[in-house]
Design a protein around this motif. Structure first.
Motif, PDB file in Angstrom:
ATOM      1  N   ASN A 177       0.803  -1.232   0.000  1.00 50.40           N
ATOM      2  CA  ASN A 177       0.000   0.000   0.000  1.00 50.40           C
ATOM      3  C   ASN A 177       0.833   1.277   0.000  1.00 50.40           C
ATOM      4  O   ASN A 177       0.286   2.377   0.040  1.00 50.40           O
ATOM      5  N   VAL A 178       2.147   1.128  -0.025  1.00 43.53           N
ATOM      6  CA  VAL A 178       3.038   2.290  -0.023  1.00 43.53           C
ATOM      7  C   VAL A 178       3.413   2.656  -1.455  1.00 43.53           C
ATOM      8  O   VAL A 178       3.650   1.775  -2.291  1.00 43.53           O
ATOM      9  N   THR A 179       3.472   3.938  -1.747  1.00 41.11           N
ATOM     10  CA  THR A 179       3.877   4.389  -3.078  1.00 41.11           C
ATOM     11  C   THR A 179       5.234   5.085  -3.022  1.00 41.11           C
ATOM     12  O   THR A 179       5.662   5.556  -1.959  1.00 41.11           O
ATOM     13  N   VAL A 180       5.888   5.131  -4.163  1.00 38.74           N
ATOM     14  CA  VAL A 180       7.159   5.844  -4.272  1.00 38.74           C
ATOM     15  C   VAL A 180       6.974   7.313  -3.911  1.00 38.74           C
ATOM     16  O   VAL A 180       7.818   7.916  -3.238  1.00 38.74           O
ATOM     17  N   GLU A 181       5.847   7.888  -4.346  1.00 40.44           N
ATOM     18  CA  GLU A 181       5.581   9.300  -4.067  1.00 40.44           C
ATOM     19  C   GLU A 181       5.516   9.556  -2.565  1.00 40.44           C
ATOM     20  O   GLU A 181       6.055  10.564  -2.072  1.00 40.44           O
ATOM     21  N   GLU A 182       4.889   8.642  -1.822  1.00 33.31           N
ATOM     22  CA  GLU A 182       4.789   8.804  -0.373  1.00 33.31           C
ATOM     23  C   GLU A 182       6.158   8.700   0.292  1.00 33.31           C
ATOM     24  O   GLU A 182       6.466   9.452   1.229  1.00 33.31           O
ATOM     25  N   ILE A 183       6.961   7.763  -0.178  1.00 31.30           N
ATOM     26  CA  ILE A 183       8.304   7.600   0.397  1.00 31.30           C
ATOM     27  C   ILE A 183       9.141   8.845   0.151  1.00 31.30           C
ATOM     28  O   ILE A 183       9.811   9.353   1.056  1.00 31.30           O
ATOM     29  N   ALA A 184       9.102   9.349  -1.081  1.00 27.52           N
ATOM     30  CA  ALA A 184       9.874  10.546  -1.421  1.00 27.52           C
ATOM     31  C   ALA A 184       9.429  11.743  -0.587  1.00 27.52           C
ATOM     32  O   ALA A 184      10.259  12.497  -0.062  1.00 27.52           O
ATOM     33  N   GLU A 185       8.121  11.900  -0.448  1.00 27.74           N
ATOM     34  CA  GLU A 185       7.596  13.027   0.340  1.00 27.74           C
ATOM     35  C   GLU A 185       8.030  12.912   1.798  1.00 27.74           C
ATOM     36  O   GLU A 185       8.426  13.902   2.420  1.00 27.74           O
ATOM     37  N   ALA A 186       7.965  11.705   2.353  1.00 24.16           N
ATOM     38  CA  ALA A 186       8.338  11.508   3.754  1.00 24.16           C
ATOM     39  C   ALA A 186       9.818  11.776   3.990  1.00 24.16           C
ATOM     40  O   ALA A 186      10.220  12.193   5.084  1.00 24.16           O
ATOM     41  N   ALA A 187      10.642  11.512   2.960  1.00 24.20           N
ATOM     42  CA  ALA A 187      12.086  11.759   3.071  1.00 24.20           C
ATOM     43  C   ALA A 187      12.468  13.169   2.624  1.00 24.20           C
ATOM     44  O   ALA A 187      13.649  13.523   2.645  1.00 24.20           O
ATOM     45  N   ASP A 188      11.445  13.947   2.193  1.00 25.90           N
ATOM     46  CA  ASP A 188      11.650  15.342   1.773  1.00 25.90           C
ATOM     47  C   ASP A 188      12.573  15.440   0.552  1.00 25.90           C
ATOM     48  O   ASP A 188      13.471  16.291   0.506  1.00 25.90           O
ATOM     49  N   VAL A 189      12.343  14.541  -0.412  1.00 27.46           N
ATOM     50  CA  VAL A 189      13.079  14.602  -1.683  1.00 27.46           C
ATOM     51  C   VAL A 189      12.076  14.418  -2.817  1.00 27.46           C
ATOM     52  O   VAL A 189      10.918  14.066  -2.596  1.00 27.46           O
ATOM     53  N   SER A 190      12.534  14.644  -4.037  1.00 26.80           N
ATOM     54  CA  SER A 190      11.657  14.468  -5.198  1.00 26.80           C
ATOM     55  C   SER A 190      11.594  12.994  -5.598  1.00 26.80           C
ATOM     56  O   SER A 190      12.455  12.191  -5.223  1.00 26.80           O
ATOM     57  N   VAL A 191      10.564  12.663  -6.370  1.00 28.65           N
ATOM     58  CA  VAL A 191      10.453  11.297  -6.898  1.00 28.65           C
ATOM     59  C   VAL A 191      11.654  10.988  -7.789  1.00 28.65           C
ATOM     60  O   VAL A 191      12.174   9.864  -7.779  1.00 28.65           O
ATOM     61  N   ARG A 192      12.095  11.972  -8.544  1.00 23.75           N
ATOM     62  CA  ARG A 192      13.271  11.777  -9.397  1.00 23.75           C
ATOM     63  C   ARG A 192      14.493  11.406  -8.557  1.00 23.75           C
ATOM     64  O   ARG A 192      15.273  10.528  -8.935  1.00 23.75           O
ATOM     65  N   THR A 193      14.651  12.071  -7.419  1.00 18.04           N
ATOM     66  CA  THR A 193      15.773  11.744  -6.529  1.00 18.04           C
ATOM     67  C   THR A 193      15.644  10.325  -6.012  1.00 18.04           C
ATOM     68  O   THR A 193      16.637   9.591  -5.910  1.00 18.04           O
ATOM     69  N   PHE A 194      14.420   9.902  -5.683  1.00 20.73           N
ATOM     70  CA  PHE A 194      14.204   8.517  -5.229  1.00 20.73           C
ATOM     71  C   PHE A 194      14.787   7.538  -6.243  1.00 20.73           C
ATOM     72  O   PHE A 194      15.516   6.603  -5.876  1.00 20.73           O
ATOM     73  N   PHE A 195      14.472   7.744  -7.519  1.00 18.06           N
ATOM     74  CA  PHE A 195      14.906   6.802  -8.555  1.00 18.06           C
ATOM     75  C   PHE A 195      16.414   6.917  -8.854  1.00 18.06           C
ATOM     76  O   PHE A 195      16.953   6.063  -9.550  1.00 18.06           O
ATOM     77  N   ASN A 196      17.053   7.940  -8.340  1.00 19.27           N
ATOM     78  CA  ASN A 196      18.515   7.986  -8.422  1.00 19.27           C
ATOM     79  C   ASN A 196      19.152   6.978  -7.466  1.00 19.27           C
ATOM     80  O   ASN A 196      20.315   6.601  -7.647  1.00 19.27           O
ATOM     81  N   TYR A 197      18.388   6.559  -6.457  1.00 18.84           N
ATOM     82  CA  TYR A 197      18.913   5.658  -5.430  1.00 18.84           C
ATOM     83  C   TYR A 197      18.342   4.242  -5.518  1.00 18.84           C
ATOM     84  O   TYR A 197      19.037   3.279  -5.185  1.00 18.84           O
ATOM     85  N   PHE A 198      17.097   4.129  -5.949  1.00 22.85           N
ATOM     86  CA  PHE A 198      16.444   2.820  -5.969  1.00 22.85           C
ATOM     87  C   PHE A 198      15.638   2.637  -7.250  1.00 22.85           C
ATOM     88  O   PHE A 198      14.974   3.579  -7.691  1.00 22.85           O
ATOM     89  N   PRO A 199      15.643   1.423  -7.823  1.00 18.49           N
ATOM     90  CA  PRO A 199      14.871   1.188  -9.044  1.00 18.49           C
ATOM     91  C   PRO A 199      13.378   1.045  -8.782  1.00 18.49           C
ATOM     92  O   PRO A 199      12.564   1.240  -9.672  1.00 18.49           O
TER      93      PRO A 199
END
Length: 200
Positions: A35-57
């Protein structure tokens, strides 16, 4: 680049990765991994979704806390190990380095329990473990020149670590590092000295 900028950049990368993995784990524990989305993870870590995908596929690797630096360090240890160091000793050093990092994060038990309840996380953990073992086995083969022995050593070392972590979950008073040591000692001595090929 001025002296010190490289170190600062690396520290910021480590902090960002840590923030993403912590947010991913916390949200997965709260809502369930599916039930968790990439967008939620990025928001919780205070980074962009693009930054998320720089670290994890994908989100599963963030929840698992996958860190490519562990594999890079392991491959370096194999390549630079002293000639007199046994292959199993090299794998012991690798496993303890990874285990130390996981324990320092304080999330080993929480993440392990979550993984066991999620078919998706189990699947991605299996895929990533297979890929890690393939690369480590190739490096070990290059070092010792015996592909069967190299693959057995690498795979047995990984299994020893997994078994030790699983036992620690059922016996909380145990120490993961000590369980790993015991498992490696069994591997070194031979887990079944009475084995006889073809004996019925």
């Amino acid at each position: 680049m001025r002296q010190g900028e490289g170190g600062l950049r690396e520290r910021k990368k480590l902090q960002t990765r840590a923030a993403l993995t912590e947010a991913a784990l916390r949200l997965a524990l709260e809502k369930g991994p599916e039930n968790v989305t990439v967008e939620e993870i990025a928001e919780a870590a205070d980074v962009s979704v693009r930054t998320f995908f720089n670290y994890f596929p994908h989100k599963e690797y963030a929840i698992l806390g996958r860190n490519p630096a562990h594999l890079e360090a392991a491959l370096e240890l194999i390549a630079t190990a002293p000639a007199e160091q046994s292959p199993l000793t090299t794998m012991w050093l690798i496993v303890h380095d990874v285990l130390r990092d996981l324990l320092s994060e304080g999330s080993l038990t929480r993440r392990g329990e979550l993984i066991m309840t999620s078919p998706s996380l189990l699947y991605h953990l299996m895929l990533s473990s297979i890929d890690d073992e393939r690369q480590l086995s190739a490096a070990m083969t290059e070092r010792i020149g015996d592909p069967l022995r190299a693959r057995l050593i690498v795979t047995a070392a990984g299994t020893a670590c997994r078994v030790a972590v699983e036992l620690h979950k059922t016996t909380p008073d145990s120490v993961p590092g000590e369980l790993v040591d015991q498992a490696f000692q069994l591997l070194a001595q031979g887990i079944d000295p009475d084995y006889q090929k073809g004996h019925s």
